[in-house]
Scaffold this active site. Structure first.
Site, PDB file in Angstrom:
ATOM      1  N   CYS A  94      30.743  47.405  42.560  1.00 45.66           N
ATOM      2  CA  CYS A  94      30.795  46.284  41.626  1.00 45.66           C
ATOM      3  C   CYS A  94      29.972  45.147  42.222  1.00 45.66           C
ATOM      4  CB  CYS A  94      32.244  45.853  41.400  1.00 45.66           C
ATOM      5  SG  CYS A  94      32.363  44.511  40.211  1.00 45.66           S
ATOM      6  N   GLY A  95      28.901  44.772  41.539  1.00 50.34           N
ATOM      7  CA  GLY A  95      27.989  43.754  42.065  1.00 50.34           C
ATOM      8  C   GLY A  95      28.587  42.367  42.000  1.00 50.34           C
ATOM      9  N   HIS A 208      29.575  52.955  31.561  1.00 54.27           N
ATOM     10  CA  HIS A 208      29.161  51.602  31.177  1.00 54.27           C
ATOM     11  C   HIS A 208      28.003  51.726  30.177  1.00 54.27           C
ATOM     12  CE1 HIS A 208      31.079  50.706  35.042  1.00 54.27           C
ATOM     13  NE2 HIS A 208      31.072  49.424  34.737  1.00 54.27           N
ATOM     14  N   ASP A 234      31.318  42.581  30.326  1.00 49.94           N
ATOM     15  CA  ASP A 234      31.066  41.810  31.536  1.00 49.94           C
ATOM     16  C   ASP A 234      30.532  40.435  31.150  1.00 49.94           C
ATOM     17  OD1 ASP A 234      30.343  40.880  34.070  1.00 49.94           O
ATOM     18  OD2 ASP A 234      29.727  42.867  34.730  1.00 49.94           O
ATOM     19  N   CYS A 238      26.204  41.565  35.289  1.00 50.36           N
ATOM     20  CA  CYS A 238      26.629  42.856  35.833  1.00 50.36           C
ATOM     21  C   CYS A 238      25.690  43.310  36.957  1.00 50.36           C
ATOM     22  CB  CYS A 238      26.699  43.935  34.742  1.00 50.36           C
ATOM     23  SG  CYS A 238      27.523  45.439  35.310  1.00 50.36           S
ATOM     24  N   GLY A 239      26.188  43.242  38.186  1.00 51.21           N
ATOM     25  CA  GLY A 239      25.340  43.587  39.339  1.00 51.21           C
ATOM     26  C   GLY A 239      24.861  45.026  39.309  1.00 51.21           C
TER      27      GLY A 239
END
Ligand code: PYC
Length: 313
Positions: A94-95, A208, A234, A238-239
């Site tokens: 998760c970025g 996603h 998000d 979103c990383g």
């Protein structure tokens, strides 16, 4: 920390990265067995899933909350391991969450500006905390696996999509109607949900969807709407989603190595992005994502065994 048999408490620090929340557990939580972060995640999933629900789900959390459980690092060079989770399960990487964890550790005085390393289920990542409190993460190796696949989307018809891996699996779709990203959020949720359903018939690993189109911010290159596995979108760019986009741009020779790509989110927050090649032949890149997180809460979660919803809904 357990204060009695009946009541368990966990200290959590809340932050948001471009509007997307991260709740980092900094004290308390189950001990996990395993010799990799992935094995520890499996232990959390199979033996302590109530802990995940208690942290991120109602009545304390919400469907948009992402949890970050810090576990001891296996390699001495790494600060810690991070297990990310959401309202329905667990994330490979998760970025925005990594940026949130770095801001949290800085808030606690555990780290200062410089390079920090973390272990995630998807692999090791680095995070540079800059003097101005922005954070640049280098994500796991990312690549586009499929391009121009046709998806038959309910109520829409045939659309084209790319599939890319960046710690999570993404289905990337170029907005195909004028002003599509300006439609109301419930419309975008329904549309991306239908795209996900169509995509998963052929690529079941995808969880996603990233719909991208024209930016609103004159300094940005693109704006996206990212549907997350729990059915929420998000708020940040979103990383891992931006990383997947970089992998597609690199594969199409639309962005040069080191060139900056500004990715805007659906709410207008931005990440500065770039990549370097790992292997041009097979299209694998290391994405760099820069953003900033703000700590906005420091609290104690109480789980009382008398409470029927102590472990979340
Ligand atoms: O920033 O990578 C990300 C992310 C994944 C899901 C929510 N945010």
């Amino acid at each position: 920390m357990t204060i009695s048999d009946k009541i368990q408490t966990f200290r959590v620090i809340d932050s948001h990265t471009g509007g997307e929340p991260t709740r980092t557990i900094v004290d308390g939580g189950p001990e996990l067995s395993g010799s990799t972060v992935a094995e520890r995640l499996e232990c959390l999933r199979t033996q302590h899933d109530g802990f995940r629900r208690a942290i991120v789900n109602e009545p304390r959390g919400s469907e948009v909350m992402v949890g970050a459980y810090l576990v001891p690092a296996f390699e001495p060079k790494n600060h810690c391991g991070i297990i990310f989770f959401n309202n329905v399960g667990y994330l490979g990487m998760c970025g925005h969450g990594t940026i949130g964890v770095v801001a949290t550790l800085a808030f606690l005085g555990e780290i200062g500006p410089g390079l920090h390393r973390f272990e995630t289920v998807a692999g090791d990542v680095t995070a540079m905390l800059h003097d101005d409190q922005t954070v640049t993460i280098e994500n796991v190796p990312s690549y586009r696996s499929h391009t121009g696949i046709e998806l038959d989307v309910e109520g829409v018809g045939i659309i084209q999509a790319d599939i890319a891996y960046s710690g999570n699996w993404f289905c990337l779709v170029q907005a195909f109607e004028a002003g599509q990203l300006d439609r109301p959020i419930p419309h975008l949720l329904e549309l991306t949900h239908r795209i996900l359903q169509a995509c998963r018939k052929v690529h079941p690993q995808v969880d996603h969807v990233e719909l991208f189109g024209e930016p609103k911010n004159a300094l940005a290159n693109s704006r996206n709407f990212v549907l997350c596995p729990g059915g929420m979108y998000d708020r940040s760019p979103c990383g891992t989603g931006a990383s997947a986009k970089l992998a597609c741009l690199a594969a199409d020779s639309k962005l040069a190595e080191g060139e900056i790509w500004v990715q805007e989110s659906i709410i207008g927050s931005c990440f500065q992005c770039s990549y370097r090649w790992i292997d041009r032949q097979n299209g694998t890149i290391t994405p760099s994502i820069t953003g900033r997180a703000f700590v906005n809460g420091d609290s104690q979660i109480i789980a009382d065994s008398a409470d029927p919803f102590a472990w979340g809904l």
